[in-house]
Design a protein around this motif. Structure first.
Motif, PDB file in Angstrom:
ATOM      1  N   PHE A 252      -0.761   7.218 -15.141  1.00  0.00           N
ATOM      2  CA  PHE A 252       0.492   6.489 -15.256  1.00  0.00           C
ATOM      3  C   PHE A 252       0.310   5.094 -14.675  1.00  0.00           C
ATOM      4  O   PHE A 252      -0.491   4.875 -13.764  1.00  0.00           O
ATOM      5  N   PRO A 253       1.051   4.116 -15.216  1.00  0.00           N
ATOM      6  CA  PRO A 253       0.948   2.761 -14.691  1.00  0.00           C
ATOM      7  C   PRO A 253       1.615   2.673 -13.325  1.00  0.00           C
ATOM      8  O   PRO A 253       2.625   3.345 -13.073  1.00  0.00           O
ATOM      9  N   ILE A 254       1.031   1.859 -12.450  1.00  0.00           N
ATOM     10  CA  ILE A 254       1.639   1.649 -11.127  1.00  0.00           C
ATOM     11  C   ILE A 254       1.941   0.177 -10.857  1.00  0.00           C
ATOM     12  O   ILE A 254       2.631  -0.124  -9.888  1.00  0.00           O
ATOM     13  N   ALA A 255       1.444  -0.720 -11.710  1.00  0.00           N
ATOM     14  CA  ALA A 255       1.768  -2.139 -11.534  1.00  0.00           C
ATOM     15  C   ALA A 255       1.400  -2.902 -12.798  1.00  0.00           C
ATOM     16  O   ALA A 255       0.417  -2.576 -13.462  1.00  0.00           O
ATOM     17  N   ASN A 256       2.194  -3.904 -13.114  1.00  0.00           N
ATOM     18  CA  ASN A 256       1.891  -4.774 -14.257  1.00  0.00           C
ATOM     19  C   ASN A 256       0.682  -5.647 -13.994  1.00  0.00           C
ATOM     20  O   ASN A 256      -0.036  -6.008 -14.924  1.00  0.00           O
ATOM     21  N   THR A 257       0.469  -5.996 -12.721  1.00  0.00           N
ATOM     22  CA  THR A 257      -0.658  -6.843 -12.329  1.00  0.00           C
ATOM     23  C   THR A 257      -1.185  -6.384 -10.973  1.00  0.00           C
ATOM     24  O   THR A 257      -0.492  -5.669 -10.234  1.00  0.00           O
ATOM     25  N   PHE A 258      -2.370  -6.832 -10.630  1.00  0.00           N
ATOM     26  CA  PHE A 258      -2.936  -6.483  -9.328  1.00  0.00           C
ATOM     27  C   PHE A 258      -2.103  -7.096  -8.202  1.00  0.00           C
ATOM     28  O   PHE A 258      -1.912  -6.469  -7.160  1.00  0.00           O
ATOM     29  N   GLU A 259      -1.585  -8.292  -8.414  1.00  0.00           N
ATOM     30  CA  GLU A 259      -0.726  -8.908  -7.396  1.00  0.00           C
ATOM     31  C   GLU A 259       0.494  -8.031  -7.127  1.00  0.00           C
ATOM     32  O   GLU A 259       0.875  -7.807  -5.984  1.00  0.00           O
TER      33      GLU A 259
ATOM     34  N   GLY B 171      -1.661 -14.665   0.283  1.00  0.00           N
ATOM     35  CA  GLY B 171      -0.282 -15.113   0.102  1.00  0.00           C
ATOM     36  C   GLY B 171       0.632 -14.048  -0.488  1.00  0.00           C
ATOM     37  O   GLY B 171       1.629 -14.370  -1.134  1.00  0.00           O
ATOM     38  N   ILE B 172       0.325 -12.779  -0.257  1.00  0.00           N
ATOM     39  CA  ILE B 172       1.100 -11.679  -0.830  1.00  0.00           C
ATOM     40  C   ILE B 172       2.347 -11.427   0.020  1.00  0.00           C
ATOM     41  O   ILE B 172       2.289 -11.434   1.245  1.00  0.00           O
ATOM     42  N   THR B 173       3.464 -11.185  -0.658  1.00  0.00           N
ATOM     43  CA  THR B 173       4.714 -10.849   0.014  1.00  0.00           C
ATOM     44  C   THR B 173       5.188  -9.486  -0.495  1.00  0.00           C
ATOM     45  O   THR B 173       4.887  -9.102  -1.625  1.00  0.00           O
ATOM     46  N   PRO B 174       5.935  -8.750   0.327  1.00  0.00           N
ATOM     47  CA  PRO B 174       6.417  -7.432  -0.097  1.00  0.00           C
ATOM     48  C   PRO B 174       7.348  -7.527  -1.307  1.00  0.00           C
ATOM     49  O   PRO B 174       8.070  -8.502  -1.485  1.00  0.00           O
TER      50      PRO B 174
ATOM     51  N   PHE C 100      -2.578  -5.459   6.017  1.00  0.00           N
ATOM     52  CA  PHE C 100      -1.425  -6.142   5.426  1.00  0.00           C
ATOM     53  C   PHE C 100      -1.338  -7.592   5.908  1.00  0.00           C
ATOM     54  O   PHE C 100      -0.991  -8.488   5.132  1.00  0.00           O
ATOM     55  N   ASP C 101      -1.656  -7.813   7.189  1.00  0.00           N
ATOM     56  CA  ASP C 101      -1.656  -9.183   7.715  1.00  0.00           C
ATOM     57  C   ASP C 101      -2.672 -10.046   6.973  1.00  0.00           C
ATOM     58  O   ASP C 101      -2.403 -11.203   6.645  1.00  0.00           O
ATOM     59  N   VAL C 102      -3.845  -9.484   6.695  1.00  0.00           N
ATOM     60  CA  VAL C 102      -4.879 -10.219   5.962  1.00  0.00           C
ATOM     61  C   VAL C 102      -4.397 -10.519   4.538  1.00  0.00           C
ATOM     62  O   VAL C 102      -4.595 -11.626   4.033  1.00  0.00           O
TER      63      VAL C 102
ATOM     64  N   LEU D  20       3.606  -4.120  -3.898  1.00  0.00           N
ATOM     65  CA  LEU D  20       4.108  -2.756  -3.720  1.00  0.00           C
ATOM     66  C   LEU D  20       3.533  -2.130  -2.451  1.00  0.00           C
ATOM     67  O   LEU D  20       4.249  -1.473  -1.689  1.00  0.00           O
ATOM     68  N   LEU D  21       2.249  -2.310  -2.260  1.00  0.00           N
ATOM     69  CA  LEU D  21       1.579  -1.755  -1.095  1.00  0.00           C
ATOM     70  C   LEU D  21       2.226  -2.253   0.198  1.00  0.00           C
ATOM     71  O   LEU D  21       2.488  -1.475   1.117  1.00  0.00           O
ATOM     72  N   LEU D  22       2.529  -3.540   0.263  1.00  0.00           N
ATOM     73  CA  LEU D  22       3.187  -4.079   1.459  1.00  0.00           C
ATOM     74  C   LEU D  22       4.579  -3.480   1.638  1.00  0.00           C
ATOM     75  O   LEU D  22       5.016  -3.260   2.762  1.00  0.00           O
ATOM     76  N   SER D  23       5.260  -3.198   0.549  1.00  0.00           N
ATOM     77  CA  SER D  23       6.616  -2.631   0.627  1.00  0.00           C
ATOM     78  C   SER D  23       6.608  -1.150   0.990  1.00  0.00           C
ATOM     79  O   SER D  23       7.470  -0.689   1.731  1.00  0.00           O
TER      80      SER D  23
END
Length: 169
Positions: free
Chosen positions: A72-79, A130-133, A122-124, A84-87
């Protein structure tokens, strides 16, 4: 360089975020044809991939799931996957969300807060990439999975043989 390529070059503990680096040798009977493996959970054969012809979409593959519900798909893009991971705090929440309602999802996330090792990663991700939740991760996942045309995925012969065998059990 793609975001995924930048991610791979980070000096982080990939196992801390349940995204161990892997190669295409870790494929299973239910791994779609054209899959390029990008990570694995480290348990139960769960792995993550891009699939040729599916753009930047990221898929989860779980050989332990009921046959026919392994991919099953879990994200449209790697970003979006990293957001999602941060959230969610873990890949487990993302990978299992397809089988839960929103209450179960929220309960799992609340009962499984990120470890200190995960928080360090997550800090890295925030600092280096520049990833945000993501806001409303469950809604995002449910809409993505409900709208996806699963007929676009093709599998090895043994998958279809196993699927046929299950129909006669």
């Amino acid at each position: 360089m793609t975001l995924y390529q930048k991610f791979k070059k980070l000096r982080i503990d990939f196992s801390a975020i349940e995204f161990e680096q892997t190669g295409n040798e870790d494929k299973y009977f239910c791994t779609p044809i054209g899959a390029r493996l990008i990570g694995r959970a480290g348990v139960d054969g769960i792995h993550y991939c891009f699939v040729r012809g599916q753009g930047e979409m990221v898929f989860a593959v779980n050989p332990s799931n009921e046959v026919g519900k392994n991919v099953f798909p879990i994200a449209n893009t790697f970003e979006e996957l990293l957001r999602l991971l941060l959230s969610c705090g873990s890949m487990a929440a993302i990978e299992q969300a397809h089988s839960w309602d929103e209450e179960q999802f929220e309960e799992f996330v609340a009962e499984n807060p990120p470890t200190s090792a995960q928080l360090t990663v997550f800090d890295v991700l925030r600092e280096k990439l520049g990833i945000t939740p993501m806001e409303e991760p469950f809604t995002y996942l449910r809409q993505l999975q409900d709208r996806y045309d699963y007929g676009m995925l093709h599998f090895p012969k043994e998958y279809y043989e196993y699927l046929d065998a299950q129909a006669y059990d």
